[in-house]
Design an enzyme around this catalytic site. Structure first.
Site, PDB file in Angstrom:
ATOM      1  N   HIS A 261      48.905   8.894  20.034  1.00  0.00           N
ATOM      2  CA  HIS A 261      49.983   9.831  20.376  1.00  0.00           C
ATOM      3  C   HIS A 261      49.603  10.537  21.671  1.00  0.00           C
ATOM      4  O   HIS A 261      48.601  11.256  21.725  1.00  0.00           O
ATOM      5  CB  HIS A 261      50.202  10.852  19.261  1.00  0.00           C
ATOM      6  CG  HIS A 261      50.697  10.244  17.995  1.00  0.00           C
ATOM      7  ND1 HIS A 261      50.252  10.638  16.745  1.00  0.00           N
ATOM      8  CD2 HIS A 261      51.598   9.250  17.768  1.00  0.00           C
ATOM      9  CE1 HIS A 261      50.855   9.922  15.812  1.00  0.00           C
ATOM     10  NE2 HIS A 261      51.681   9.071  16.420  1.00  0.00           N
ATOM     11  N   GLU A 264      48.518  14.323  22.067  1.00  0.00           N
ATOM     12  CA  GLU A 264      47.338  14.806  21.340  1.00  0.00           C
ATOM     13  C   GLU A 264      46.094  14.654  22.214  1.00  0.00           C
ATOM     14  O   GLU A 264      45.157  13.917  21.918  1.00  0.00           O
ATOM     15  CB  GLU A 264      47.210  14.061  20.018  1.00  0.00           C
ATOM     16  CG  GLU A 264      48.395  14.367  19.106  1.00  0.00           C
ATOM     17  CD  GLU A 264      48.457  13.484  17.869  1.00  0.00           C
ATOM     18  OE1 GLU A 264      47.548  12.660  17.667  1.00  0.00           O
ATOM     19  OE2 GLU A 264      49.426  13.622  17.109  1.00  0.00           O
ATOM     20  N   GLU A 381      41.715  14.193  12.724  1.00  0.00           N
ATOM     21  CA  GLU A 381      42.724  14.931  13.478  1.00  0.00           C
ATOM     22  C   GLU A 381      42.151  16.286  13.873  1.00  0.00           C
ATOM     23  O   GLU A 381      41.716  17.054  13.018  1.00  0.00           O
ATOM     24  CB  GLU A 381      44.002  15.091  12.659  1.00  0.00           C
ATOM     25  CG  GLU A 381      44.682  13.757  12.379  1.00  0.00           C
ATOM     26  CD  GLU A 381      45.923  13.899  11.526  1.00  0.00           C
ATOM     27  OE1 GLU A 381      46.005  14.892  10.777  1.00  0.00           O
ATOM     28  OE2 GLU A 381      46.791  13.029  11.614  1.00  0.00           O
TER      29      GLU A 381
END
Length: 480
Positions: A261, A264, A381
């Site tokens: 992504h 990010e 994450e």
């Protein structure tokens, strides 16, 4: 950042000053004039809130009805640069501007990332910027996160003071959430840059990898897996003791991908810190190179990163939903990485992991189903904002350096992960390999010595394969 672990593989500037200044109490959500600026807004002639196409390009904003030459204080906005994003600017008053994020290319659903510059200000000019069209309501702005800023002479990114940033529902924008921040331009000859989080561009990655190549380390190799839709490199890095690349050598493989992504950006800082440690002369790094083969794809979505998208590729695809059946022409980076993993893996099995339909096609879902019970697939994450100090409830905002240190520490954990702490100074690869044969997660894969035919290629939630998830809300970010 996705980590896949395989086992028993057999080969065939100047001083920084605070840029933010207090502007008093929470800015009111003011009534918008019917005609709110004299120049056509970027991407829209009718001023409709929902029509935003393309980035502003040296966009001069002058007051309604002004007919003279532009002068100091008439701000100029720009986002026509790598990873830039700002689609439209509406003049509200000499102190206030509404800003519209440009949606991801070919996908209007995602409007989160912004990165733009402002110039032609007066010294000590105070403004309020309202970012009015976020596509997400849940935001770390509610928990103290603030945008980052730098300027021409102060190149180190700084976070705006939290007292100057407000996140609220605004009746003038259909009661959607608006993020407003007050700012004072303390110099009139600077260009100021504002961003959602610390940018990490495709070009920065290429410079970094070029520098690593020039060091001629025998344990570091850079290959071209292929090209993106816009013909950008998809790099594959191999970091290991060259002895491990000899035919017939069984070895554990750790396969890592990052930046699926584009918005990010913390993932890229973590990945660089991870690589920096692995190529260092630290005794733990040397031992890890003796025991493991690290395969790293540092940027899975180079087009999305370059274009300033938040979630999608050039063609509007969320790549982390297309692992199951990627297209060689629409998702070439995923296609290349998947082909490489399938070729490396010689014992596929049917397993069940994460039945949530929303996660269908994600990397950990697909790989968790492809690989056998001796393998683990994790998604790391990393927060856009902060981490919690161990044993306390206090949060500390991340810096670029802190993200990289996290990457360093992530690499070091593999010593514990493989139970090899006692072999950090062992010189014999044979004894290292023997010691590390204790039962630990991994997969059997067949590695190919050449990758010429393959394509190129932030909340902390850590998800493990086989349906086990570990949630650490203090690290949690917004980009699930």
């Amino acid at each position: 950042m996705t980590l896949v672990i395989y086992e028993n593989y057999k080969q065939q500037g100047s001083q920084n000053r605070s840029l933010g200044h207090s502007a008093g109490d929470r800015p009111p959500c003011r009534k918008r004039p019917i005609h709110n600026h004299s120049l056509p807004s970027a991407g829209s002639e009718n001023g409709g809130d929902d029509v935003v196409v393309g980035n502003v390009n040296k966009f001069l904003v002058i007051p309604t009805g002004y007919t003279g030459h532009p002068k100091k204080g008439h701000l100029i906005f720009d986002a026509c640069f790598e990873s830039g994003n700002l689609g439209r600017v509406d003049y509200i008053s000499e102190f206030e501007y509404d800003l519209f994020i440009r949606p991801d290319t070919c996908n209007p659903r995602f409007r989160v990332w912004f990165d733009f510059t402002v110039e032609n200000m007066k010294e000590y000019q105070r403004v309020i910027f309202n970012i009015v069209n976020f596509s997400k309501t849940k935001s770390l702005y509610r928990d103290g996160m603030t945008p980052v800023v730098k300027s021409t002479s102060r190149s180190k990114w700084q976070r705006l003071p939290s007292k100057n940033v407000y996140y609220y529902r605004c009746p003038d924008h259909r009661k959607n959430y608006v993020m407003s921040f007050a700012f004072c331009f303390d110099r009139d000859n600077e260009i100021y840059q504002f961003a959602y989080c610390y940018p990490y561009t495709y070009t920065r990655l290429q410079h970094y990898l070029d520098n690593l190549e020039r060091r001629n380390m025998d344990y570091f190799r850079r290959d071209l897996l292929g090209l993106s839709v816009q013909q950008r490199r998809l790099d594959l890095l191999t970091i290991t003791n060259p002895v491990n690349l000899n035919p017939g050598v069984e070895q554990k493989i750790v396969f890592i991908t990052a930046r699926v992504h584009p918005g990010e950006s913390p993932a890229s800082f973590v990945c660089q810190g991870f690589i920096d440690f692995l190529v260092s002369q630290h005794s733990v790094a040397k031992a890890l190179r003796d025991v493991l083969v690290f395969k790293i794809v540092p940027m899975l979505n180079p087009d999305g990163v370059f274009l300033g998208n938040y979630r999608c590729s050039l063609m509007g695809f969320d790549l982390n939903r297309h692992w199951q059946d990627p297209s060689a022409w629409a998702h070439p980076t995923l296609y290349g990485v998947k082909q490489l993993i399938v070729q490396m893996y010689d014992n596929p099995s049917s397993t069940c992991f994460n039945r949530d339909a929303v996660k269908a096609g994600t990397g950990r879902r697909f790989l968790g189903g492809l690989l056998d019970d001796t393998s683990y697939c994790y998604t790391l994450e990393v927060s856009f904002y902060s981490y919690v100090v161990g044993g306390t409830t206090s949060t500390v905002p991340y810096t670029e350096e802190a993200y990289m240190k996290l990457g360093n520490n992530l690499a070091r954990t593999f010593m514990d992960y493989y139970k090899t702490n006692n072999v950090a100074n062992t010189k014999s690869l044979a004894s290292v390999a023997t010691f590390s044969r204790e039962k630990s997660p991994g997969l059997r894969h067949t590695n190919h010595q050449s990758c010429e035919n393959n394509s190129e290629n932030s909340k902390t939630t850590v998800s493990g394969a086989r349906g086990h998830e570990i949630n650490r809300k203090d690290f949690r970010s917004q980009a699930l």
